[in-house]
Design an enzyme around this catalytic site. Sequence first.
Site, PDB file in Angstrom:
ATOM      1  N   GLY A   1       0.838  -1.205   0.000  1.00  0.00           N
ATOM      2  CA  GLY A   1       0.000   0.000   0.000  1.00  0.00           C
ATOM      3  C   GLY A   1       0.864   1.243   0.000  1.00  0.00           C
TER       4      GLY A   1
ATOM      5  N   GLY B   1      -0.531   4.523   0.103  1.00  0.00           N
ATOM      6  CA  GLY B   1      -1.240   5.710   0.572  1.00  0.00           C
ATOM      7  C   GLY B   1      -0.398   6.373   1.657  1.00  0.00           C
ATOM      8  N   GLY B   2      -1.008   7.291   2.384  1.00  0.00           N
ATOM      9  CA  GLY B   2      -0.265   8.007   3.425  1.00  0.00           C
ATOM     10  C   GLY B   2       0.350   7.074   4.455  1.00  0.00           C
ATOM     11  CB  ALA B   3      -0.985   4.195   6.361  1.00  0.00           C
TER      12      ALA B   3
ATOM     13  CG  PHE C   1     -13.077  19.217  10.036  1.00  0.00           C
ATOM     14  CD1 PHE C   1     -12.569  20.097   9.099  1.00  0.00           C
ATOM     15  CD2 PHE C   1     -13.443  17.936   9.626  1.00  0.00           C
ATOM     16  CE1 PHE C   1     -12.426  19.716   7.768  1.00  0.00           C
ATOM     17  CE2 PHE C   1     -13.295  17.552   8.298  1.00  0.00           C
ATOM     18  CZ  PHE C   1     -12.794  18.434   7.371  1.00  0.00           C
TER      19      PHE C   1
ATOM     20  CG  ASP D   1      -7.671  -5.836  -2.375  1.00  0.00           C
ATOM     21  OD1 ASP D   1      -8.919  -5.817  -2.423  1.00  0.00           O
ATOM     22  OD2 ASP D   1      -6.942  -5.518  -3.351  1.00  0.00           O
TER      23      ASP D   1
ATOM     24  CD  GLN E   1     -17.109   8.778   9.785  1.00  0.00           C
ATOM     25  OE1 GLN E   1     -16.163   9.088   9.068  1.00  0.00           O
ATOM     26  NE2 GLN E   1     -17.202   9.148  11.040  1.00  0.00           N
TER      27      GLN E   1
ATOM     28  CG  HIS F   1     -18.673  12.445   5.073  1.00  0.00           C
ATOM     29  ND1 HIS F   1     -19.440  13.543   4.763  1.00  0.00           N
ATOM     30  CD2 HIS F   1     -17.470  12.926   5.464  1.00  0.00           C
ATOM     31  CE1 HIS F   1     -18.731  14.640   4.964  1.00  0.00           C
ATOM     32  NE2 HIS F   1     -17.527  14.292   5.386  1.00  0.00           N
TER      33      HIS F   1
ATOM     34  CG  LEU G   1     -16.473  13.567   1.216  1.00  0.00           C
ATOM     35  CD1 LEU G   1     -17.392  12.662   1.998  1.00  0.00           C
ATOM     36  CD2 LEU G   1     -15.110  13.620   1.849  1.00  0.00           C
TER      37      LEU G   1
ATOM     38  CB  THR H   1     -14.422  18.391   2.525  1.00  0.00           C
ATOM     39  OG1 THR H   1     -13.865  18.475   3.843  1.00  0.00           O
ATOM     40  CG2 THR H   1     -14.450  19.787   1.941  1.00  0.00           C
ATOM     41  CD  GLU H   2     -17.003  16.800   9.522  1.00  0.00           C
ATOM     42  OE1 GLU H   2     -17.450  15.654   9.322  1.00  0.00           O
ATOM     43  OE2 GLU H   2     -16.254  17.066  10.464  1.00  0.00           O
TER      44      GLU H   2
ATOM     45  NE  ARG I   1     -16.749  13.217   8.928  1.00  0.00           N
ATOM     46  CZ  ARG I   1     -15.573  13.041   8.355  1.00  0.00           C
ATOM     47  NH1 ARG I   1     -15.104  11.821   8.207  1.00  0.00           N
ATOM     48  NH2 ARG I   1     -14.876  14.066   7.927  1.00  0.00           N
TER      49      ARG I   1
ATOM     50  CG  HIS J   1     -16.198   8.957   4.492  1.00  0.00           C
ATOM     51  ND1 HIS J   1     -15.673   9.407   3.300  1.00  0.00           N
ATOM     52  CD2 HIS J   1     -15.501   9.588   5.464  1.00  0.00           C
ATOM     53  CE1 HIS J   1     -14.714  10.274   3.544  1.00  0.00           C
ATOM     54  NE2 HIS J   1     -14.573  10.390   4.845  1.00  0.00           N
TER      55      HIS J   1
ATOM     56  NE  ARG K   1     -11.945   8.756   9.647  1.00  0.00           N
ATOM     57  CZ  ARG K   1     -11.917   9.846   8.874  1.00  0.00           C
ATOM     58  NH1 ARG K   1     -11.370  10.973   9.310  1.00  0.00           N
ATOM     59  NH2 ARG K   1     -12.446   9.815   7.669  1.00  0.00           N
TER      60      ARG K   1
ATOM     61  CB  SER L   1      -8.579   9.244   8.580  1.00  0.00           C
ATOM     62  OG  SER L   1      -7.889   8.267   7.826  1.00  0.00           O
ATOM     63  CG  LEU L   2      -5.876  13.138   5.995  1.00  0.00           C
ATOM     64  CD1 LEU L   2      -5.966  14.549   5.419  1.00  0.00           C
ATOM     65  CD2 LEU L   2      -5.268  12.189   4.961  1.00  0.00           C
TER      66      LEU L   2
HETATM   67  C1  FAD Z   1     -13.053  11.511  -0.575  1.00  0.00           C
HETATM   68  C2  FAD Z   1     -12.377  11.335   0.749  1.00  0.00           C
HETATM   69  C3  FAD Z   1     -12.021  12.459   1.499  1.00  0.00           C
HETATM   70  C4  FAD Z   1     -11.389  12.306   2.732  1.00  0.00           C
HETATM   71  N1  FAD Z   1     -11.040  13.423   3.450  1.00  0.00           N
HETATM   72  C5  FAD Z   1     -10.377  13.287   4.631  1.00  0.00           C
HETATM   73  C6  FAD Z   1      -9.929  14.425   5.361  1.00  0.00           C
HETATM   74  O1  FAD Z   1     -10.089  15.571   4.950  1.00  0.00           O
HETATM   75  N2  FAD Z   1      -9.291  14.228   6.532  1.00  0.00           N
HETATM   76  C7  FAD Z   1      -9.065  12.984   7.035  1.00  0.00           C
HETATM   77  O2  FAD Z   1      -8.472  12.863   8.102  1.00  0.00           O
HETATM   78  N3  FAD Z   1      -9.468  11.880   6.351  1.00  0.00           N
HETATM   79  C8  FAD Z   1     -10.104  12.002   5.162  1.00  0.00           C
HETATM   80  N4  FAD Z   1     -10.496  10.881   4.472  1.00  0.00           N
HETATM   81  C9  FAD Z   1     -10.094   9.565   4.955  1.00  0.00           C
HETATM   82  C10 FAD Z   1      -8.626   9.324   4.639  1.00  0.00           C
HETATM   83  O3  FAD Z   1      -8.281   9.971   3.457  1.00  0.00           O
HETATM   84  C11 FAD Z   1      -8.305   7.833   4.468  1.00  0.00           C
HETATM   85  O4  FAD Z   1      -8.821   7.113   5.539  1.00  0.00           O
HETATM   86  C12 FAD Z   1      -6.791   7.635   4.428  1.00  0.00           C
HETATM   87  O5  FAD Z   1      -6.212   8.466   3.469  1.00  0.00           O
HETATM   88  C13 FAD Z   1      -6.431   6.184   4.157  1.00  0.00           C
HETATM   89  O6  FAD Z   1      -5.040   6.101   3.957  1.00  0.00           O
HETATM   90  P1  FAD Z   1      -4.328   4.705   3.815  1.00  0.00           P
HETATM   91  O7  FAD Z   1      -2.876   4.995   3.633  1.00  0.00           O
HETATM   92  O8  FAD Z   1      -4.720   3.830   4.924  1.00  0.00           O
HETATM   93  O9  FAD Z   1      -4.957   4.044   2.494  1.00  0.00           O
HETATM   94  P2  FAD Z   1      -5.138   4.586   0.977  1.00  0.00           P
HETATM   95  O10 FAD Z   1      -4.682   5.970   0.797  1.00  0.00           O
HETATM   96  O11 FAD Z   1      -6.515   4.228   0.601  1.00  0.00           O
HETATM   97  O12 FAD Z   1      -4.129   3.678   0.173  1.00  0.00           O
HETATM   98  C14 FAD Z   1      -4.308   2.284   0.016  1.00  0.00           C
HETATM   99  C15 FAD Z   1      -3.118   1.739  -0.726  1.00  0.00           C
HETATM  100  O13 FAD Z   1      -3.167   0.333  -0.710  1.00  0.00           O
HETATM  101  C16 FAD Z   1      -2.884  -0.177  -1.994  1.00  0.00           C
HETATM  102  N5  FAD Z   1      -3.534  -1.500  -2.083  1.00  0.00           N
HETATM  103  C17 FAD Z   1      -4.793  -1.843  -1.746  1.00  0.00           C
HETATM  104  N6  FAD Z   1      -4.996  -3.146  -1.964  1.00  0.00           N
HETATM  105  C18 FAD Z   1      -3.834  -3.640  -2.440  1.00  0.00           C
HETATM  106  C19 FAD Z   1      -3.400  -4.927  -2.853  1.00  0.00           C
HETATM  107  N7  FAD Z   1      -4.208  -5.984  -2.833  1.00  0.00           N
HETATM  108  N8  FAD Z   1      -2.132  -5.058  -3.305  1.00  0.00           N
HETATM  109  C20 FAD Z   1      -1.298  -3.990  -3.373  1.00  0.00           C
HETATM  110  N9  FAD Z   1      -1.652  -2.759  -2.974  1.00  0.00           N
HETATM  111  C21 FAD Z   1      -2.904  -2.598  -2.520  1.00  0.00           C
HETATM  112  C22 FAD Z   1      -3.402   0.860  -2.963  1.00  0.00           C
HETATM  113  O14 FAD Z   1      -2.721   0.784  -4.184  1.00  0.00           O
HETATM  114  C23 FAD Z   1      -3.058   2.149  -2.199  1.00  0.00           C
HETATM  115  O15 FAD Z   1      -1.743   2.542  -2.494  1.00  0.00           O
HETATM  116  C24 FAD Z   1     -11.122  11.013   3.232  1.00  0.00           C
HETATM  117  C25 FAD Z   1     -11.467   9.898   2.478  1.00  0.00           C
HETATM  118  C26 FAD Z   1     -12.113  10.052   1.266  1.00  0.00           C
HETATM  119  C27 FAD Z   1     -12.520   8.812   0.519  1.00  0.00           C
END
Ligand code: FAD
Length: 599
Positions: free
Chosen positions: A12, A14-16, A116, A219, A238, A240, A250, A252-253, A284, A371, A413, A418-419
């Site tokens: 993954g 994403g940010g995490a 928020f 997944d 949740q 939203h 979405l 945003t809030e 929410r 959401h 939440r 979450s960020l």
């Molecule tokens: C529209 C929207 C707006 C939001 N706004 C906010 C906000 O303003 N503030 C806030 O705090 N939170 C917000 N959230 C929530 C927050 O953005 C998410 O909870 C957070 O970014 C999730 O980050 P993550 O790193 O866990 O996963 P994600 O960013 O979802 O990344 C998941 C990663 O996993 C990878 N992956 C998944 N399955 C597989 C697999 N089988 N094999 C290989 N790779 C895989 C994907 O490629 C991706 O890179 C928002 C969410 C949404 C949907």
Amino acid sequence: MNYHKFETVIVGAGGAGLMAALYASRGAQTAVISKLYPTRSHTGAAQGGIGAALGNMEEDHPEWHAFDTVKGSDYLADQDAVELMTAMAPEIVFELEHMGLPFDRTPEGKIAQRRFGGHTNNRTGKPVMRACHAADRTGHMILQTLYQQCIKNNVTFFDEFQVMDLLINEVEGRVVGVVAYEIATGELHVFHAKSVLFATGGWGRVWEVTSNAATLTGDGAAIAFRRGIPLEDMEFFQFHPTGIYKLGILITEGVRGEGGVLINNEGERFMNRYAPTVKDLASRDVVSRAIYLEIRAGRGINGQNYVYLDVRPETVNKYFAEDGVQGPDGKPKQVTAEYLLKKLPDIIDFCKTYLGIDPMQEPMPVQPTAHYAMGGIPTNIYGEVVIDEQNTVLPGFYAAGETACVSVHGANRLGTNSLLDIVVFGKLAGQRMAEFARANDWAPLPQETWEPTQAMLDRIRNSRGKERAARLREELRRLMMDNVGVFRTEALLNDALTKIRELKERYQHIAIDDKGKTFNQDLIEAWEVANLLDIAEVTTVSALARRESRGAHYREDYPQRDDEQWLKHTLAYRQPDGCIQLRYKPVVITKWQPKERVY
Ligand SMILES: Cc1cc2nc3c(=O)[nH]c(=O)nc-3n(C[C@H](O)[C@H](O)[C@H](O)COP(=O)(O)OP(=O)(O)OC[C@H]3O[C@@H](n4cnc5c(N)ncnc54)[C@H](O)[C@@H]3O)c2cc1C
């Protein structure tokens, strides 16, 4: 067979995942595997902001942030984890700033903050400005910033590789790698690792109307579950309050943070009745239920299933005056269309594109949208996966971000948390993984690695059944929306469970049209539907058992919160025969005893 060896493997981007990779790569050879090109991860869609009690605009304290988070969670969050996260929030926001993240600024050059939902001044109960933001593109900026840092740190990326299995050395009781499917070629790859982190994000695609991207199919959680690892608090998902009507996209809030209000068909700002103190900025779960209650009472706009979100400057200024909201000069706060355009550019753009509406001229039609997953793979504060009531660590396995359950969000939440969660616990997990790599030798792979995945894919490829995965998916999503959404009852949940099991049976008879190897989206989506089905089943089983209402889990047949029986986390296990077993573990309480929750 393709074989790779890295000390730490992160699934993954994403940010995490990226934050974990950045920290792991400082002490260990690190690979990131992602089914998407990293900057396409859903984190990039986050709009509103990241929460931290910087106190740049008005008085604020990490302890207030902690209390709000615990209250928002309906007292189900583990308070030690919440205190840690909120205490680390200011330093981690500054860390992102120093990496180059372009936050909005105050005239004096400090990081700007806005209001928020659920974030309050703990003395007055009124909303407090705590959300640090880069316009309404905060997540996009976080993702770009972290990706650049990972590249600089020589993290190895495997883009468009889909992880399909987790490898466990049963003799040593350690996680030792993953199996991934290369999307471009259809080949399988075995990754041998000292430790593996899942940061695969959420599973909003289980529901019909959702803010989540098409790839959020749970997944990681489904893979772990099938390998016998429990999933925690899956009944809490949740909704939203403000998705674009029918589309779920979405809004945003932050719109309400900037002064937007919800309006019913009588032109009434109805949140006054449901949350007299914080009104439109209640949690929410509270706002989503209020919208549905208005709709049920016949007060949806034009008798339809939506209400209005109104952020026209004249409306905002009217209610700022009514609520006594002051600007920095102590006078009643006033906004202009020009100001809102700067603070919410993407939202205004979405509305023009998808609705043909200019939010500066007309209100937006909104409805609650699926959401965020509060539940997930259970971890401790170091991101180590824990597998039972005693929080026993499964060595070599880590999880962070939306797919993990620490639990800092409990039953509901707060926005912006979450960020914060993904960067705080991504960092702590990455640090731990680097230490683990130093302290531990390699453990051998199990005898079977890629073979079960190959067999599963061949089964889907060669099946001549009559069912189509996409059809089953759409039936599932509608069912979950109707039966396992904002309002639940025993009858609805039982009906859902029967039908999910029928869908699982029908899934055994699916066939796909594309039998090829390159970019076989047909095959991948069919595999993802199996994940949605598993996640839907665990969610429903967990929800059926919990006979109370708490946070996002609202049982019309048990409308009260019941701390005596239910102040505990659910752990759902898949048994070897496929049945789901539920166990429970206590909630960690440090300072705040459960109280009635009013806003
Ligand atoms: C529209 C929207 C707006 C939001 N706004 C906010 C906000 O303003 N503030 C806030 O705090 N939170 C917000 N959230 C929530 C927050 O953005 C998410 O909870 C957070 O970014 C999730 O980050 P993550 O790193 O866990 O996963 P994600 O960013 O979802 O990344 C998941 C990663 O996993 C990878 N992956 C998944 N399955 C597989 C697999 N089988 N094999 C290989 N790779 C895989 C994907 O490629 C991706 O890179 C928002 C969410 C949404 C949907």
